[in-house]
Motif scaffolding. Structure first.
Motif, PDB file in Angstrom:
ATOM      1  N   UNK A   1      49.429  28.955  51.557  1.00  0.00           N
ATOM      2  CA  UNK A   1      49.309  28.252  50.300  1.00  0.00           C
ATOM      3  C   UNK A   1      50.074  26.926  50.390  1.00  0.00           C
ATOM      4  N   UNK A   2      49.454  25.849  49.933  1.00  0.00           N
ATOM      5  CA  UNK A   2      50.051  24.524  49.968  1.00  0.00           C
ATOM      6  C   UNK A   2      50.832  24.296  48.675  1.00  0.00           C
ATOM      7  N   UNK A   3      52.035  23.787  48.786  1.00  0.00           N
ATOM      8  CA  UNK A   3      52.841  23.502  47.602  1.00  0.00           C
ATOM      9  C   UNK A   3      52.212  22.351  46.841  1.00  0.00           C
ATOM     10  N   UNK A   4      51.974  22.551  45.554  1.00  0.00           N
ATOM     11  CA  UNK A   4      51.375  21.509  44.735  1.00  0.00           C
ATOM     12  C   UNK A   4      52.368  20.945  43.728  1.00  0.00           C
ATOM     13  N   UNK A   5      53.648  21.321  43.857  1.00  0.00           N
ATOM     14  CA  UNK A   5      54.671  20.837  42.927  1.00  0.00           C
ATOM     15  C   UNK A   5      54.776  19.318  42.914  1.00  0.00           C
ATOM     16  N   UNK A   6      54.688  18.689  44.093  1.00  0.00           N
ATOM     17  CA  UNK A   6      54.807  17.239  44.170  1.00  0.00           C
ATOM     18  C   UNK A   6      53.460  16.556  44.380  1.00  0.00           C
ATOM     19  N   UNK A   7      52.374  17.306  44.267  1.00  0.00           N
ATOM     20  CA  UNK A   7      51.032  16.760  44.452  1.00  0.00           C
ATOM     21  C   UNK A   7      50.449  16.338  43.105  1.00  0.00           C
ATOM     22  N   UNK A   8      49.660  15.278  43.118  1.00  0.00           N
ATOM     23  CA  UNK A   8      49.020  14.791  41.892  1.00  0.00           C
ATOM     24  C   UNK A   8      47.788  15.629  41.594  1.00  0.00           C
ATOM     25  N   UNK A   9      47.690  16.117  40.354  1.00  0.00           N
ATOM     26  CA  UNK A   9      46.477  16.825  39.943  1.00  0.00           C
ATOM     27  C   UNK A   9      45.405  15.790  39.658  1.00  0.00           C
ATOM     28  N   UNK A  10      44.244  15.947  40.294  1.00  0.00           N
ATOM     29  CA  UNK A  10      43.140  15.008  40.143  1.00  0.00           C
ATOM     30  C   UNK A  10      42.226  15.391  38.985  1.00  0.00           C
ATOM     31  N   UNK A  11      41.801  16.639  38.972  1.00  0.00           N
ATOM     32  CA  UNK A  11      40.884  17.151  37.970  1.00  0.00           C
ATOM     33  C   UNK A  11      40.842  18.664  38.120  1.00  0.00           C
ATOM     34  N   UNK A  12      39.879  19.302  37.496  1.00  0.00           N
ATOM     35  CA  UNK A  12      39.711  20.746  37.631  1.00  0.00           C
ATOM     36  C   UNK A  12      38.355  21.040  38.266  1.00  0.00           C
ATOM     37  N   UNK A  13      38.223  22.226  38.817  1.00  0.00           N
ATOM     38  CA  UNK A  13      36.943  22.641  39.402  1.00  0.00           C
ATOM     39  C   UNK A  13      35.870  22.663  38.317  1.00  0.00           C
ATOM     40  N   UNK A  14      36.221  23.143  37.116  1.00  0.00           N
ATOM     41  CA  UNK A  14      35.254  23.199  36.019  1.00  0.00           C
ATOM     42  C   UNK A  14      34.751  21.816  35.614  1.00  0.00           C
ATOM     43  N   UNK A  15      35.576  20.789  35.754  1.00  0.00           N
ATOM     44  CA  UNK A  15      35.195  19.430  35.370  1.00  0.00           C
ATOM     45  C   UNK A  15      34.416  18.704  36.469  1.00  0.00           C
ATOM     46  N   UNK A  16      34.253  19.364  37.623  1.00  0.00           N
ATOM     47  CA  UNK A  16      33.543  18.757  38.759  1.00  0.00           C
ATOM     48  C   UNK A  16      32.377  19.659  39.150  1.00  0.00           C
ATOM     49  N   UNK A  17      31.252  19.568  38.449  1.00  0.00           N
ATOM     50  CA  UNK A  17      30.111  20.433  38.747  1.00  0.00           C
ATOM     51  C   UNK A  17      29.564  20.226  40.164  1.00  0.00           C
ATOM     52  N   UNK A  18      28.834  21.206  40.654  1.00  0.00           N
ATOM     53  CA  UNK A  18      28.229  21.122  41.978  1.00  0.00           C
ATOM     54  C   UNK A  18      27.354  19.875  42.065  1.00  0.00           C
ATOM     55  N   UNK A  19      27.420  19.205  43.227  1.00  0.00           N
ATOM     56  CA  UNK A  19      26.696  17.964  43.504  1.00  0.00           C
ATOM     57  C   UNK A  19      27.109  16.814  42.582  1.00  0.00           C
ATOM     58  N   UNK A  20      28.367  16.833  42.161  1.00  0.00           N
ATOM     59  CA  UNK A  20      28.939  15.761  41.352  1.00  0.00           C
ATOM     60  C   UNK A  20      30.154  15.196  42.078  1.00  0.00           C
ATOM     61  N   UNK A  21      30.617  14.019  41.636  1.00  0.00           N
ATOM     62  CA  UNK A  21      31.756  13.383  42.293  1.00  0.00           C
ATOM     63  C   UNK A  21      32.744  12.844  41.266  1.00  0.00           C
ATOM     64  N   UNK A  22      33.946  12.537  41.767  1.00  0.00           N
ATOM     65  CA  UNK A  22      35.041  12.003  40.969  1.00  0.00           C
ATOM     66  C   UNK A  22      35.686  10.911  41.810  1.00  0.00           C
TER      67      UNK A  22
END
Length: 145
Positions: A1-22
Motif C-alpha cells: 500500500x502506498x502512503x497517500x498522507x502527503x499525496x495530492x488527491x486528484x479526484x474520485x473513481x466515481x467522478x471519473x467514468x470509464x473512457x473519460x479523462x481528467x
C-alpha cells in the motif's frame, strides 16, 4: 500500500467514468509546468503526460477531455490509439511508441498523485496567453468523439 498522507488527491473513481479523462497541471523538479491526463481505461486508472509521442506539441486532451474509445486514448491529430492502461500504441503515426506515465494511486475510491518527480498545481491545463486560437489544436484535423 502506498502512503497517500502527503499525496495530492486528484479526484474520485466515481467522478471519473470509464473512457473519460481528467486534466491537471503539475510542477516539475526543474520548475517547468506540464499537463497530465488522468484516464479511466475500464481495467485501470492511469495518468500520462499530455502529448502524443509522434508529435510532442500535439496534446491528447486539449482542455475538453481526451478522445477515448474502448479503453484507448486517441490522438486528435493523427488518430493513433494508445492503450489507456499501458500507454502503448500499435497503430498509426505513433506506432511502437508508449506514452510517458505519471504515478497515481487509487485508495478507498480516491485517486492520488503519488509521482515523486512532480507536484500537483491545479486542475485543468497550463495557463497560456490568450489569443484567438486558444484551445485549438495545431493541425487541420479536429477529431472529437
Amino acid at each position: 500500500m502506498v502512503a497517500t498522507d502527503d499525496a495530492a488527491q486528484l479526484t474520485t473513481v466515481d467522478a471519473l467514468p470509464e473512457n473519460e479523462s481528467f486534466l491537471f497541471t503539475v510542477l516539475e523538479r526543474d520548475g517547468s509546468k506540464e499537463e497530465v491526463v488522468l484516464v479511466n481505461g475500464g481495467d485501470c486508472i492511469a495518468a500520462w503526460r499530455n502529448f502524443c509521442q509522434h508529435e510532442t506539441d500535439q496534446r491528447l486532451d486539449r482542455g475538453f477531455g481526451a478522445a477515448m474509445r474502448d479503453g484507448e486514448i486517441i490522438c486528435p491529430k493523427h488518430g493513433s490509439m494508445f492503450d489507456a492502461c499501458s500507454g502503448h500504441c500499435d497503430n498509426g503515426e505513433a506506432n511502437g511508441s508508449t506514452l510517458i506515465s505519471v504515478d497515481v494511486t487509487v485508495e478507498a475510491g480516491n485517486i492520488y498523485l503519488t509521482d515523486r518527480t512532480c507536484e500537483f498545481l491545479h486542475e485543468g491545463g497550463i495557463e497560456e496567453d490568450t489569443d484567438e486560437d486558444e484551445g485549438m489544436p495545431s493541425s487541420s484535423s479536429h477529431l472529437t468523439f
